[in-house]
Design a protein around this motif. Structure first.
Motif, PDB file in Angstrom:
ATOM      1  N   ASN A  64       0.797  -1.217   0.000  1.00  0.00           N
ATOM      2  CA  ASN A  64       0.000   0.000   0.000  1.00  0.00           C
ATOM      3  C   ASN A  64       0.839   1.281   0.000  1.00  0.00           C
ATOM      4  O   ASN A  64       0.321   2.359   0.271  1.00  0.00           O
ATOM      5  N   ASP A  65       2.126   1.160  -0.295  1.00  0.00           N
ATOM      6  CA  ASP A  65       2.998   2.335  -0.349  1.00  0.00           C
ATOM      7  C   ASP A  65       3.947   2.204  -1.541  1.00  0.00           C
ATOM      8  O   ASP A  65       5.133   1.929  -1.395  1.00  0.00           O
ATOM      9  N   GLN A  66       3.403   2.420  -2.730  1.00  0.00           N
ATOM     10  CA  GLN A  66       4.226   2.262  -3.931  1.00  0.00           C
ATOM     11  C   GLN A  66       5.211   3.408  -4.115  1.00  0.00           C
ATOM     12  O   GLN A  66       6.158   3.293  -4.899  1.00  0.00           O
ATOM     13  N   GLU A  67       5.029   4.529  -3.391  1.00  0.00           N
ATOM     14  CA  GLU A  67       6.005   5.606  -3.486  1.00  0.00           C
ATOM     15  C   GLU A  67       7.329   5.212  -2.846  1.00  0.00           C
ATOM     16  O   GLU A  67       8.393   5.670  -3.269  1.00  0.00           O
ATOM     17  N   THR A  68       7.266   4.363  -1.827  1.00  0.00           N
ATOM     18  CA  THR A  68       8.479   3.891  -1.151  1.00  0.00           C
ATOM     19  C   THR A  68       8.927   2.538  -1.677  1.00  0.00           C
ATOM     20  O   THR A  68      10.126   2.270  -1.797  1.00  0.00           O
ATOM     21  N   PHE A  69       7.952   1.696  -2.026  1.00  0.00           N
ATOM     22  CA  PHE A  69       8.248   0.326  -2.445  1.00  0.00           C
ATOM     23  C   PHE A  69       7.720   0.125  -3.869  1.00  0.00           C
ATOM     24  O   PHE A  69       6.540  -0.151  -4.081  1.00  0.00           O
ATOM     25  N   SER A  70       8.597   0.275  -4.825  1.00  0.00           N
ATOM     26  CA  SER A  70       8.189   0.270  -6.230  1.00  0.00           C
ATOM     27  C   SER A  70       8.091  -1.146  -6.788  1.00  0.00           C
ATOM     28  O   SER A  70       8.932  -2.008  -6.503  1.00  0.00           O
ATOM     29  N   ALA A  71       7.085  -1.365  -7.625  1.00  0.00           N
ATOM     30  CA  ALA A  71       6.956  -2.631  -8.344  1.00  0.00           C
ATOM     31  C   ALA A  71       7.901  -2.703  -9.537  1.00  0.00           C
ATOM     32  O   ALA A  71       8.182  -3.790 -10.045  1.00  0.00           O
ATOM     33  N   ASN A  72       8.409  -1.555  -9.962  1.00  0.00           N
ATOM     34  CA  ASN A  72       9.252  -1.484 -11.153  1.00  0.00           C
ATOM     35  C   ASN A  72      10.701  -1.814 -10.774  1.00  0.00           C
ATOM     36  O   ASN A  72      11.593  -0.960 -10.803  1.00  0.00           O
ATOM     37  N   GLU A  73      10.925  -3.072 -10.459  1.00  0.00           N
ATOM     38  CA  GLU A  73      12.216  -3.513  -9.934  1.00  0.00           C
ATOM     39  C   GLU A  73      13.303  -3.537 -11.012  1.00  0.00           C
ATOM     40  O   GLU A  73      13.079  -3.985 -12.137  1.00  0.00           O
ATOM     41  N   THR A  74      14.471  -3.076 -10.643  1.00  0.00           N
ATOM     42  CA  THR A  74      15.638  -3.153 -11.521  1.00  0.00           C
ATOM     43  C   THR A  74      16.089  -4.606 -11.662  1.00  0.00           C
ATOM     44  O   THR A  74      16.155  -5.332 -10.675  1.00  0.00           O
ATOM     45  N   GLY A  75      16.398  -5.030 -12.877  1.00  0.00           N
ATOM     46  CA  GLY A  75      16.874  -6.397 -13.076  1.00  0.00           C
ATOM     47  C   GLY A  75      15.828  -7.454 -12.797  1.00  0.00           C
ATOM     48  O   GLY A  75      16.151  -8.581 -12.396  1.00  0.00           O
ATOM     49  N   SER A  76      14.572  -7.132 -13.029  1.00  0.00           N
ATOM     50  CA  SER A  76      13.459  -8.024 -12.700  1.00  0.00           C
ATOM     51  C   SER A  76      13.497  -9.316 -13.509  1.00  0.00           C
ATOM     52  O   SER A  76      13.610  -9.300 -14.736  1.00  0.00           O
ATOM     53  N   LEU A  77      13.388 -10.452 -12.813  1.00  0.00           N
ATOM     54  CA  LEU A  77      13.280 -11.736 -13.498  1.00  0.00           C
ATOM     55  C   LEU A  77      11.979 -11.807 -14.299  1.00  0.00           C
ATOM     56  O   LEU A  77      11.935 -12.406 -15.381  1.00  0.00           O
TER      57      LEU A  77
END
Length: 413
Positions: A64-77
């Motif tokens: 519930n906090d995408q500003e701090t915890f982004s789904a757009n991960e670097t190097g995402s599998l």
């Protein structure tokens, strides 16, 4: 819930869980999760090269906090295995992709269109399953093809088979969970990646000429780039098949190893939705997904640097004893509390209603209605596996009259 604190005055570094091995997670992650969660809500785990988050509170806060915890991960599998789908995007980009799905997966469409198709498919594959005879594997002969055929029609892949859907789904989710960086896994995943793109490119012109109620048909009228369609369809092939397949398998296994609860459900089929919800809590089919911190922060007392790669371990959060009483047990009568199996916030699973309708509304009642003497095969063990994705890989059953009182439960969950 309160937002994560950014103060570091009382924060501590995440403990290192260098004792966690990928093979042990694959075999049975739940004792590992329990040990980690009892020590701290977050651990640095070298074997997966990320921080694993195991408490319910922390997982809920992250979602519930995408500003701090982004789904757009670097190097995402997942990006490598399936492309850059909406699951690896934050709003506003996520919202644009999500809206392109329209109403195809919503309850009204399920009631008006898809429930009848689920019933037809269940009948087809139950008949084939019964024809295979006692000792047949419920996953391979029923759950997997049933889920695959449902998904094929929902998505509009008129140029593919349910066998294609199964192959594409499994090889691409294997890539998404390829933390061992196995080159053979990547090769199989890439092959399916290209096959799906080719199938989409082939079927879209047909659907423009012959529109129907499918997902791909609806997308032909949406202002969304082809690459976004391709990535989101690959993501849907993964989750849209493995979730109903694995929930169905776990639910059947759970009932067959808990005879008192099975008896209650058989006497009152209205309880099947409770079976479904407890099964996804007990063994979340998508057990872990990634996030990345956008800034230095503190999560439940654990200090995290900017750019920290996180594993949000839903399989652990759903067994947090601070939320669920006796969480390791399967119990359809437990106090109702919200599980996290379908995510939350803007990333709440779009296929949730399909999974509930096809499994709780059709498949589970059908299996136990058609096979009233269903039981585990006493001569062959049921097998469960996985941690990024988890479910039954083998579920041999019989429905002949038992000749002895012995049963094989293999209760490893």
């Amino acid at each position: 819930m309160t937002p994560p604190s950014t103060s570091t005055s009382t924060a501590r570094e995440a403990p290192t869980a260098d004792w966690v091995a990928l093979a042990d997670l694959h075999r049975n992650p739940f004792p590992i999760y329990r040990q980690m969660r009892e020590e701290a809500p977050v651990h640095w785990v070298p074997s997966v090269n990320r921080y694993m988050v195991t408490s319910y509170e922390a997982c809920h806060l992250i979602e519930n906090d995408q500003e701090t915890f982004s789904a757009n991960e670097t190097g995402s599998l997942m990006k490598r295995a399936m492309g850059h789908s909406m699951l690896r995007k934050d709003d506003r980009a996520h919202d644009v992709d999500r809206k392109s799905y329209g109403s195809v997966l919503r309850p009204k469409a399920i009631k008006e269109t898809w429930n009848q198709i689920f019933e037809q498919n269940s009948r087809t594959y139950l008949d084939r399953f019964k024809a295979a005879g006692p000792g047949a594997d419920l996953i391979r002969e029923y759950a997997a093809p049933y889920a695959a055929e449902n998904l094929r029609l929902i998505m509009g892949f008129h140029n593919a088979s349910q066998e294609d859907m199964q192959r594409w789904s499994q090889t691409m989710i294997n890539g998404t969970g390829n933390y061992a960086d196995n080159p053979e896994v990547w090769a199989a995943s890439e092959k399916s990646y290209n096959e799906v793109d080719d199938a989409i490119d082939e079927v879209l012109p047909y659907l423009r000429r012959n529109p129907d109620t499918s997902l791909l048909s609806g997308m032909t009228a949406m202002p969304i780039p082809l690459e976004a369609i391709r990535a989101n369809m690959k993501m849907t092939i993964g989750g849209g098949l493995n979730e109903p397949r694995d929930v169905l398998g776990v639910a059947v296994w759970a009932l067959l190893t808990h005879p008192q609860q099975l008896a209650a459900v058989l006497s009152d089929p209205a309880l099947f939705p409770l079976v479904f919800e407890e099964a996804v809590r007990w063994v979340a089919p998508i057990g872990m997904y990634p996030r990345e911190t956008t800034k230095a922060t503190v999560l439940e007392g654990i200090q995290l640097p900017r750019g920290a790669r996180l594993g949000v371990v839903i399989g652990a959060a759903n067994r947090d004893p601070r939320v669920f009483a006796d969480p390791e047990s399967f119990n359809i009568n437990r106090e109702k509390k919200p599980h996290l199996a379908f995510g939350g916030g803007n990333h709440f699973c779009a296929g949730t209603w399909v999974a509930r309708a096809s499994v709780a509304g059709v498949a589970l009642p059908g299996v136990f209605r058609e096979l009233p003497a269903l039981r585990l095969d006493p001569g062959r063990a049921a097998v469960d596996a996985g941690w990024v994705f988890r479910g039954m890989t083998d579920l041999p059953v019989t429905w002949a009259a038992p000749t002895s009182t012995s049963t094989s439960t293999n209760q490893t969950f």
